[in-house]
Motif scaffolding. Structure first.
Motif, PDB file in Angstrom:
ATOM      1  N   GLY A  19      13.923 -51.217 -21.093  1.00  0.00           N
ATOM      2  CA  GLY A  19      13.519 -49.872 -21.406  1.00  0.00           C
ATOM      3  C   GLY A  19      14.509 -48.809 -21.673  1.00  0.00           C
ATOM      4  O   GLY A  19      14.404 -48.051 -22.738  1.00  0.00           O
ATOM      5  N   ALA A  20      16.000 -49.062 -21.161  1.00  0.00           N
ATOM      6  CA  ALA A  20      16.868 -47.991 -21.505  1.00  0.00           C
ATOM      7  C   ALA A  20      17.858 -48.344 -22.526  1.00  0.00           C
ATOM      8  O   ALA A  20      18.221 -47.391 -23.378  1.00  0.00           O
ATOM      9  CB  ALA A  20      17.730 -47.694 -20.103  1.00  0.00           C
ATOM     10  N   SER A  62       5.750 -47.598 -25.416  1.00  0.00           N
ATOM     11  CA  SER A  62       6.282 -46.399 -24.681  1.00  0.00           C
ATOM     12  C   SER A  62       7.179 -45.566 -25.569  1.00  0.00           C
ATOM     13  O   SER A  62       7.110 -44.425 -25.772  1.00  0.00           O
ATOM     14  CB  SER A  62       6.936 -46.590 -23.421  1.00  0.00           C
ATOM     15  N   HIS A  63       8.132 -46.503 -26.266  1.00  0.00           N
ATOM     16  CA  HIS A  63       9.033 -45.749 -27.334  1.00  0.00           C
ATOM     17  C   HIS A  63       8.434 -45.445 -28.554  1.00  0.00           C
ATOM     18  O   HIS A  63       8.873 -44.466 -29.188  1.00  0.00           O
ATOM     19  CB  HIS A  63       9.980 -46.758 -27.535  1.00  0.00           C
ATOM     20  N   VAL A 156      20.499 -54.489 -30.776  1.00  0.00           N
ATOM     21  CA  VAL A 156      20.902 -53.103 -31.041  1.00  0.00           C
ATOM     22  C   VAL A 156      22.256 -52.670 -31.489  1.00  0.00           C
ATOM     23  O   VAL A 156      22.382 -51.823 -32.391  1.00  0.00           O
ATOM     24  CB  VAL A 156      21.038 -52.434 -29.392  1.00  0.00           C
ATOM     25  N   PRO A 157      23.438 -53.512 -31.397  1.00  0.00           N
ATOM     26  CA  PRO A 157      24.676 -53.447 -32.177  1.00  0.00           C
ATOM     27  C   PRO A 157      24.332 -53.469 -33.688  1.00  0.00           C
ATOM     28  O   PRO A 157      24.954 -52.623 -34.479  1.00  0.00           O
ATOM     29  CB  PRO A 157      25.310 -54.436 -31.735  1.00  0.00           C
ATOM     30  N   ALA A 158      23.557 -54.415 -34.128  1.00  0.00           N
ATOM     31  CA  ALA A 158      23.109 -54.644 -35.542  1.00  0.00           C
ATOM     32  C   ALA A 158      22.390 -53.555 -36.138  1.00  0.00           C
ATOM     33  O   ALA A 158      22.733 -52.930 -37.154  1.00  0.00           O
ATOM     34  CB  ALA A 158      22.391 -55.782 -35.641  1.00  0.00           C
ATOM     35  N   ALA A 170      17.434 -47.066 -32.398  1.00  0.00           N
ATOM     36  CA  ALA A 170      17.797 -48.806 -32.587  1.00  0.00           C
ATOM     37  C   ALA A 170      17.151 -49.175 -31.165  1.00  0.00           C
ATOM     38  O   ALA A 170      16.812 -50.273 -31.363  1.00  0.00           O
ATOM     39  CB  ALA A 170      19.208 -48.456 -32.536  1.00  0.00           C
ATOM     40  N   VAL A 171      16.937 -48.232 -30.070  1.00  0.00           N
ATOM     41  CA  VAL A 171      16.694 -48.979 -28.864  1.00  0.00           C
ATOM     42  C   VAL A 171      15.140 -49.455 -28.957  1.00  0.00           C
ATOM     43  O   VAL A 171      14.630 -50.376 -28.863  1.00  0.00           O
ATOM     44  CB  VAL A 171      16.935 -47.958 -27.543  1.00  0.00           C
TER      45      VAL A 171
END
Length: 248
Positions: A19-20, A62-63, A156-158, A170-171
Motif C-alpha cells: 500500500g505504501a 484505493s490509489h 517502482v524503480p523502473a 509510480a506507486v
C-alpha cells in the motif's frame, strides 16, 4: 506462536509494503512463508502470488480513486511483460532453488541501489516514451516470471528511474503492473504447484488487504524521496538475508 497469528502479522507487513511503497509484497511474503510458516520454496512462491495479486488489486482501487494511477503507461508496461513472464516462469521450474534465491537477492540489491542513487523529487515529471515503457515492461515481466514475485520491487524503480514518473504515481501505477504480472505467473504455476494451504493463505491475504489501505494513507503522509529510501533499505535487508541463506 501459532501459525494463524504469524500469518496475520506477516500479512499486515506485506500489506503495508504494497500500500505504501507499491511493491515489496512478494519480496517480503516469500521469506515470511518459508522461514516463519514452514512452506517449501515452491509452495511459498505460489502462495505469495495469490496473496500479492489479491492485495495489489484491492490497493490499486484505493490509489486509483486518488488519481495516482497512470493507466495507459501501466497497461503498456504490464502488457509487454505478460509473455516474458509466462516463458520465464516455465524456465524457472527447471532450475535449482539456491540459484533462484541468489538471483532474487542480486536483483533486489540492484533495484535498491538504483533507488538510493536517484531519488525523484515530487515535482519532477518527464514525458513517457512508449518504446521505453514496453522495453522496461518486458524485462520486468521476465524477472517476475523467473523469480516468482509480483515485481513491484522492480516496477517502482523502473517507473521512477526509466519512465520519470513521480513517486506517488509510480506507486499507484506499479500496482496495476503487479496485478497483471502476478496473474500471468500464477496461471503458469498453478498447473504443477502443490495444493495451497488455505488455512494460512486466507488469513495472510485478509490481513494484507486491510493493511494495504493503511499503507496508502501512510504514503500520502510521507514525501516521495523518503519512501524511496525506506523501500531501498527494506530491499537491502531482505536481499542480505536471502543471499546468506542461499550460500549456506
Amino acid at each position: 506462536m501459532s501459525a494463524l497469528v504469524l500469518a496475520l502479522f506477516a500479512g499486515a507487513v506485506v500489506g503495508l509494503a504494497l500500500g505504501a511503497l507499491g511493491g515489496g509484497g512478494s519480496v517480503l511474503a516469500v521469506p515470511a512463508l518459508i522461514y516463519l510458516l514452514g512452506f517449501t520454496p515452491a509452495a511459498a512462491t505460489t502462495a505469495s502470488l495469490i496473496i500479492v495479486t489479491s492485495t495489489s488489486a484491492s490497493s490499486l482501487y484505493s490509489h486509483a480513486t486518488s488519481g495516482n494511477v497512470r493507466w495507459k503507461t501501466g497497461a503498456l508496461f504490464a502488457a509487454a511483460g505478460i509473455l516474458p513472464a509466462v516463458a520465464a516462469a516455465a524456465l524457472s521450474a527447471r532450475l535449482p532453488g539456491q540459484l533462484l534465491t541468489a538471483a532474487f537477492a542480486a536483483v533486489a540489491v540492484l533495484a535498491a541501489l538504483r533507488m538510493l542513487k536517484s531519488p525523484t523529487h515530487e515535482n519532477e515529471v518527464r514525458p513517457v516514451s512508449p518504446v521505453r515503457a514496453a522495453g522496461a515492461g518486458a524485462g520486468l515481466g521476465a524477472v517476475t516470471g523467473f523469480l516468482g514475485v509480483g515485481g513491484g520491487f522492480l516496477a517502482v524503480p523502473a517507473l521512477v528511474g526509466v519512465l520519470g514518473l513521480r513517486m506517488r504515481v509510480a506507486v499507484g501505477t506499479s500496482l496495476l503492473v503487479i496485478t497483471v504480472n502476478s496473474l500471468a505467473a500464477l496461471t503458469v504455476r498453478t498447473g504443477s504447484a502443490a495444493p495451497v494451504d488455505w488455512a494460512v493463505v486466507a488469513p495472510f491475504t485478509g490481513a494484507a488487504i486491510l493493511a494495504a489501505w493503511d499503507g496508502k494513507r501512510l504514503a500520502a503522509a510521507i514525501k516521495g524521496p523518503t519512501l524511496q529510501r525506506i523501500f531501498a533499505v527494506v530491499l537491502l535487508c531482505v536481499a542480505a538475508f536471502m543471499l546468506t541463506d542461499a550460500v549456506h
